[in-house]
Design a protein around this motif. Structure first.
Motif, short mmCIF file in Angstrom:
data_model
loop_
_atom_site.label_atom_id
_atom_site.label_comp_id
_atom_site.label_asym_id
_atom_site.label_seq_id
_atom_site.Cartn_x
_atom_site.Cartn_y
_atom_site.Cartn_z
N LYS A 95 2.63 3.99 -3.46
CA LYS A 95 2.55 5.45 -3.40
C LYS A 95 3.94 6.07 -3.55
O LYS A 95 4.10 7.08 -4.24
N SER A 96 4.92 5.46 -2.93
CA SER A 96 6.27 6.00 -3.05
C SER A 96 6.83 5.82 -4.47
O SER A 96 7.58 6.68 -4.96
N SER B 86 -8.29 3.56 -0.89
CA SER B 86 -7.52 4.78 -1.15
C SER B 86 -8.41 6.01 -1.21
O SER B 86 -7.94 7.13 -1.01
N LYS C 130 0.82 -1.21 0.00
CA LYS C 130 0.00 0.00 0.00
C LYS C 130 0.85 1.26 0.00
O LYS C 130 0.64 2.18 -0.79
N ASP C 131 1.82 1.33 0.89
CA ASP C 131 2.68 2.51 0.95
C ASP C 131 3.75 2.48 -0.13
O ASP C 131 4.20 3.54 -0.60
N GLN D 270 -5.24 8.35 -7.20
CA GLN D 270 -4.67 9.69 -7.08
C GLN D 270 -5.29 10.64 -8.10
O GLN D 270 -5.46 11.83 -7.81
N GLU E 90 -3.63 2.51 -7.90
CA GLU E 90 -3.26 3.64 -7.05
C GLU E 90 -3.13 4.92 -7.87
O GLU E 90 -3.51 6.01 -7.41
N ALA E 91 -2.61 4.81 -9.10
CA ALA E 91 -2.53 5.98 -9.98
C ALA E 91 -3.92 6.51 -10.29
O ALA E 91 -4.15 7.73 -10.33
N LEU F 218 5.04 5.86 -7.25
CA LEU F 218 4.40 6.87 -8.09
C LEU F 218 4.92 8.27 -7.78
O LEU F 218 5.03 9.11 -8.66
N LEU F 219 5.27 8.51 -6.53
CA LEU F 219 5.80 9.81 -6.15
C LEU F 219 7.18 10.04 -6.75
O LEU F 219 7.53 11.16 -7.11
#
Length: 627
Positions: free
Chosen positions: A520-521, A586, A516-517, A556, A552-553, A523-524
């Protein structure tokens, strides 16, 4: 004089025998046939004046041997058509340029004598022995007579520096059409200069109106006729017409109608551009030989361009494909686009119209790698139009089978400029290793391909590369990020890969919690550099990991605002409900989630598609807003 003689028996090669007053020369012999052979012999009478006498073959020609020759057939050789100076019957006396009267017996002819100037039977030449123009004295070793012959036989084609060997029926027909056109054009231009009374145009004014439109229509119709002719004939007609109308000038009258081609300058510019465009295409596409193209270019340089059209003076200066610099660039031997030639710097600079024609030609021939090399170094006069071709360079790499290099080029140079249709096209190319079957002139031509063809020896990109491409483009291209169809294609690509028709198996709870995290990292990190996906993230669940990245994208993206339509995007998750739950997780803490659920509920209310039934399992809005 030659005779054909059939003989029976054998003779040694080089043997000859006397025949009365003539000599029989053996021209060929067959040693392989033991029974018989047929020989061609030439009889040369000693008495040249008695040229028509056929000497009788007697027994003296036959060698006194056991295998005597037996003459079975003989006849005089045919007298073929020939120029007067080559007549074997009537002697000819050559002079350089005698035209006042026949020299010696030059006017005497046989029935096969041709006039060297008129290129027809001497008996039909009207000036064969006329004083001042005696064609009977003409011969090929005289510069004077050769020039006169070229002038007579070539006519208007002589100005193009053509030779008689290049002339065919198409060119002669073109020359006749051109002469008639020039006569008609001269009359129409005179009428334009004279003008017409203003009253004929409904004007209550004194003076004449000068309208160039009829002249333009006349030339335009002739250029259309030229385009329907044989390629060489059409080129001659176009240049001949240009020579005639480029000299036209604007009348000094008072009134000019407000019509597109009523102005002589505007009309001439349009017409000369049409001629140049036609000839450039013919030269680049290889319709002409190098020599013929050079003659067309030299003729074009001789045209008397007015000051306003001087910029078009060099429009036909097109490098041949055999050009040293161009050839070295296409072969990959020159990557700079210039070379030193006798101390001078030769730079590959071409007009934009020529660059486009070369691009079309190389595409038609499937020479995409050479096209890529050419576009990389060529310089042109229209940077804006040239950029449209440069944007196609990733496609040319794809068509050449270099999908990985095309992928890198798009990722680094065009990810932010791709429109949704272009993104979908490239995504299809990378997934299937196929390309559209068409000649492209600009990037938008890729938006709606009609048919596809496989690329020889090309291998589709791996799934992870496709996901990187999709995430990169959606992150930097707002149009792609806001397009529902793009999201559907991206999610569908990883939702049901080969071998998973019913969706992907659900990963373990530990994997989902740990990823999960991590997603996100990941994509960041792409905001500042290329997307990097850790290898361990895809070791156990490679396909599920890619789907989680795209999910996740999407989450966001939805946090920044809703997509419309949204339900078709959500339908992609119907075979992977576990990924849909990750999407909800999310979004559930977002303050816009109530609006999100209301949007989906509204779309479900107006859509009766049974494929949306799985969405009835969504939690009601109240269960989230109460949290």
């Amino acid at each position: 004089m030659s005779y054909i003689v059939a003989v029976k028996g054998q003779l040694e090669r080089g043997m000859c025998a006397t025949v009365d007053s003539g000599e029989v020369i053996i021209l060929s012999d067959e040693d392989d046939e033991a029974d018989a052979s047929v020989l061609l012999v030439e009889v040369e009478p000693k008495d040249k004046s008695n040229a028509l006498f056929i000497p009788a073959l007697s027994e003296s020609v036959l060698p006194a041997s056991d295998e005597d020759l037996v003459v079975t057939f003989s006849r005089r050789a045919d007298l073929l058509p020939h120029a007067r100076y080559d007549c074997p019957i009537q002697p000819f006396m050559a002079t350089e340029c005698e035209i006042s009267a026949p020299v010696h017996n030059n006017k005497l002819i046989c029935e096969q004598c041709f006039c060297y100037i008129c290129d027809k039977l001497a008996s039909q030449c009207e000036t064969w022995s006329s004083s001042g123009v005696c064609h009977c004295n003409s011969h090929k070793k005289s510069t004077f007579w050769n020039n006169l012959r070229n002038s007579t036989l070539l006519g208007g084609l002589q100005s193009f520096n053509l030779t008689l060997c290049e002339i065919d029926s198409h060119l002669r027909h073109a020359e006749a059409l051109l002469q008639r056109f020039k006569a008609e054009l001269s009359q129409m231009f005179s009428a334009y200069l004279n003008g017409k009374p203003a009253q004929e145009y409904g004007l209550k004014l004194q003076g004449n109106v000068h309208d160039y439109t009829p002249v333009f229509d006349c030339v335009n119709a002739f250029l259309t006729l030229a385009e329907k002719q044989d390629s060489r004939a059409g080129a001659i007609m176009q240049l001949g017409a240009a020579e005639a109308f480029v000299r036209h000038y604007s009348a000094s009258g008072t009134f000019v109608p407000l019509l597109p081609m009523a102005n002589a300058f505007a009309a001439r510019t349009s017409l000369i551009n049409r001629v140049v465009s036609f000839l450039q295409r013919q030269i680049v596409t290889g319709e002409f030989t190098l020599e013929f193209s050079h003659k067309l270019q030299e003729f074009y340089k001789t045209l008397s361009f007015p000051a306003q059209l001087k910029a078009l003076k060099n429009s036909l200066c097109v490098r041949p494909w055999e050009d040293v610099l161009l050839g070295s660039v296409l072969r990959g031997q020159n990557v700079s686009g210039f070379r030193k030639d006798k101390g001078k710097k030769d730079v590959l600079v071409e007009q934009m119209s020529v660059v486009q024609l070369r691009a079309e030609r190389l595409q038609q021939q499937g020479r995409y790698r050479e096209l890529f090399r050419y576009l990389r170094v060529v310089q042109t006069d229209d940077p804006k139009s040239f950029q449209q071709l440069l944007d196609l360079m990733p496609y040319f790499l794809c068509a050449d089978g270099q999908l990985s290099l095309a992928f890198q080029t798009l990722m680094t140079t065009q990810s932010s400029r791709l429109s949704p249709p272009l993104f979908l096209t490239y995504l299809h190319i990378f997934r299937t290793a196929t390309v559209p079957i068409q000649v492209l002139r600009q990037h938008t031509d890729l938006c709606a391909p009609a048919a596809w063809k496989p690329v020889k020896d090309a291998v589709p990109l791996k799934q992870v590369e496709l996901v990187k491409f999709a995430l990169k483009v959606q992150a930097f291209s707002p149009d792609v990020s806001n397009d529902s169809q793009c999201w559907i294609c991206m999610l569908s690509m990883v939702s049901s890969p080969a071998g998973y028709d019913c969706g992907l198996p659900e990963p373990s709870a530990d994997y989902l919690r740990e990823s999960k995290d991590l997603v996100k990292s990941i994509l960041l990190s792409q905001s500042n550099s290329n997307l990097q996906i850790p290898r361990h993230f895809l070791e156990v669940y490679p396909d599920q990991g890619l789907l989680l990245l795209l999910t996740e994208a999407l989450a966001q993206r939805l946090l920044r605002g809703l997509l419309s339509p949204l339900l078709p995007v959500l339908c992609v998750f119907q075979k992977n409900v576990w990924a849909q739950r990750c999407l909800w997780d999310s979004l559930s803490s977002c303050e816009h989630f109530k609006a999100f659920l209301s949007e989906t509920a509204g779309e479900r209310g107006v859509n009766s598609d049974k494929t949306l039934d799985f969405l009835h399992t969504l939690p009601p809005p109240s269960s989230h807003t109460d949290q």
